[in-house]
Each structure stands twice: as C-alpha cells, then as structure tokens.
Scaffold this motif. Structure first.
Motif, short mmCIF file in Angstrom:
data_model
loop_
_atom_site.label_atom_id
_atom_site.label_comp_id
_atom_site.label_asym_id
_atom_site.label_seq_id
_atom_site.Cartn_x
_atom_site.Cartn_y
_atom_site.Cartn_z
N ALA A 56 58.90 -67.61 135.78
CA ALA A 56 57.50 -67.77 136.19
C ALA A 56 56.60 -67.15 135.11
CB ALA A 56 57.27 -67.11 137.54
N VAL A 57 56.49 -67.84 134.01
CA VAL A 57 55.71 -67.37 132.86
C VAL A 57 54.24 -67.26 133.26
CG1 VAL A 57 55.04 -67.92 130.48
CG2 VAL A 57 57.34 -68.47 131.30
N LYS A 58 53.62 -66.16 132.89
CA LYS A 58 52.22 -65.90 133.29
C LYS A 58 51.23 -66.86 132.62
CE LYS A 58 52.97 -61.68 135.36
NZ LYS A 58 53.97 -62.09 136.30
N ASP A 59 51.49 -67.24 131.39
CA ASP A 59 50.60 -68.14 130.65
C ASP A 59 50.71 -69.55 131.27
OD1 ASP A 59 49.70 -70.14 128.77
OD2 ASP A 59 49.80 -68.62 127.20
N ASP A 60 49.60 -70.01 131.87
CA ASP A 60 49.60 -71.30 132.58
C ASP A 60 50.05 -72.46 131.70
OD1 ASP A 60 48.68 -70.02 134.87
OD2 ASP A 60 46.59 -70.59 134.55
N ALA B 105 57.79 -75.76 137.70
CA ALA B 105 56.79 -75.26 136.75
C ALA B 105 56.12 -76.42 136.04
CB ALA B 105 57.45 -74.32 135.74
N GLN C 49 57.79 -67.09 142.08
CA GLN C 49 58.32 -65.77 142.44
C GLN C 49 58.85 -65.77 143.88
OE1 GLN C 49 58.89 -63.27 140.53
NE2 GLN C 49 57.59 -63.52 138.76
N LYS D 176 65.50 -60.87 138.41
CA LYS D 176 64.77 -60.81 137.13
C LYS D 176 64.97 -62.10 136.33
CE LYS D 176 63.61 -57.63 133.49
NZ LYS D 176 63.76 -56.32 132.91
N ARG E 182 53.84 -72.12 131.04
CA ARG E 182 54.58 -72.37 132.28
C ARG E 182 54.59 -73.87 132.61
NH1 ARG E 182 51.82 -69.53 135.22
NH2 ARG E 182 50.65 -71.08 136.37
N SER F 290 52.58 -72.44 140.69
CA SER F 290 51.97 -71.17 140.31
C SER F 290 53.05 -70.10 140.13
CB SER F 290 50.99 -70.71 141.40
OG SER F 290 51.71 -70.33 142.57
N VAL F 291 52.67 -69.02 139.48
CA VAL F 291 53.57 -67.89 139.32
C VAL F 291 54.02 -67.40 140.70
CG1 VAL F 291 53.70 -65.46 138.58
CG2 VAL F 291 52.62 -67.15 137.11
N GLU F 292 53.08 -67.31 141.63
CA GLU F 292 53.39 -66.81 142.97
C GLU F 292 54.41 -67.69 143.68
OE1 GLU F 292 50.21 -67.37 141.80
OE2 GLU F 292 49.81 -65.26 141.35
#
Length: 193
Positions: free
Chosen positions: A92-96, A171, A181, A86, A99, A176-178
């Motif tokens: 990995a912040v969702k907001d591009d 970042a 992650q 976690k 991030r 990317s978030v992916e």
C-alpha cells in the motif's frame, strides 16, 4: 571505429521501465521508447536489442528490486505474523501515482498470461522464491504458536502470494492505502492460531 554510447544506460533503462510499467508492452511503441529514453532509434537497437529484449531486461530488473524489498519486509520482524503483515501492508504505497501503477510484474502476467515462455519463467522464478520464504515464515509462526498449526505451510504461502497479487491489481484499480491495509490485516488475522 564505433562511436561510443552518448547516453546513461541505467537512466535510459529506468525511463523505459516506467513507460512499460505505466502503459504495458503492447501499448508502448518504439517511438514512445526513444522519446522517453532520450536516445536515437539506432542507439536503442545497438544498446538494448529490440523492444522485447528491452522489456525483458527492465522487467527482470524490476523484479529483482521488488523481490528484494518484499523479502526485506517479510524477514525484518522477529514475529512471522508481523513480517507477513509488513509484507502485505508494504504494497500500500503512500504515493497515489506510484500505487496506481500496481506491480509491473503482475501487470506483465495480466498482459501476457502464460503465452510467453520467457516471461512465464521469470514470473515463476520470483514467485517460487517468495512462496518458499513465506512458507518458512509460516512454519516459524506455527512453531511459535502465532499461526494456526492446522494450515499446510505451502498452501498458506500460496494464499498469501495470491493476496499479494490481488492487492496489486486492486492498487491498479485505484484502491486507497486504507483499503489495502484493511485487506492485509484481515489476511493476517485469518492466519492466527
């Protein structure tokens, strides 16, 4: 008689933090700051000192907020491995746009290295808190047979901290978030018993 301040100090600090975070110290001029903060030059000096003092204040504030968020993610799950996942996954912040800024603290290290003693001290203090708490969670995980007992907890914590910094640089480089992650998951898999 001194004139009272005619601006919201906290809002001005928030705007200064966003500017320093996006541009760095060297690329942010005093003119950039007064324009972004919506204050006059003399108000800047009276309220915050010089550009460097303002930078130190907003960086310290940023680090307190981010350290609190990191510790909350790390400590929340009962499972130490889930907490570490976690912690890393939360980077990995969702907001591009957010991030892509990476971490203000890591950017500061990238800009100054160890050349500024006050900034170095600020960075080391936050790093020591994180490393200590990560090591404690690793020891908890070892006691629960979740984490490989052959790892020295302090060394494993230093590794996790290095991954955190690397993820923030990634970042900033447009990950990317992916992607972030996946790297977080890979790191945690490597800690498993």
């Amino acid at each position: 008689m001194a004139r009272p301040r005619e601006f919201d100090r906290d809002a001005a600090l928030e705007r200064a933090m966003k500017l320093f975070w996006a541009k760095g110290f060297a690329s942010t001029s005093t003119d950039d700051l007064i324009k972004e903060m919506g204050i006059g030059r003399q108000s800047l000096y009276n309220a915050f000192g010089d550009k460097r003092q303002l930078y130190l204040e907003v960086l310290h504030s940023y680090q307190q907020i981010s350290l609190g968020a990191h510790l909350e993610r790390l400590n929340e799950p009962a499972s130490p491995l889930a907490g570490i996942l976690k912690l890393l996954g939360g980077l990995a912040v969702k907001d591009d746009k957010v991030r892509a800024l990476g971490c203000f603290g890591v950017s500061s290290i990238g800009e100054f290295g160890a050349s500024d003693p006050e900034l170095k001290c600020l960075s080391e203090a936050g790093g020591a808190v994180m490393r200590s708490r990560i090591a404690a969670r690793i020891r908890e995980g070892q006691e629960m047979d979740e984490i490989d007992p052959s790892f020295a907890a302090d060394e494993a914590a230093a590794f996790v901290l290095m991954v955190m910094m690397g993820l923030q640089v990634k970042a900033r480089a447009g990950a990317s978030v992916e992607d972030m992650q996946q790297l977080a998951t890979f790191t945690v898999k490597g800690l498993k018993a």
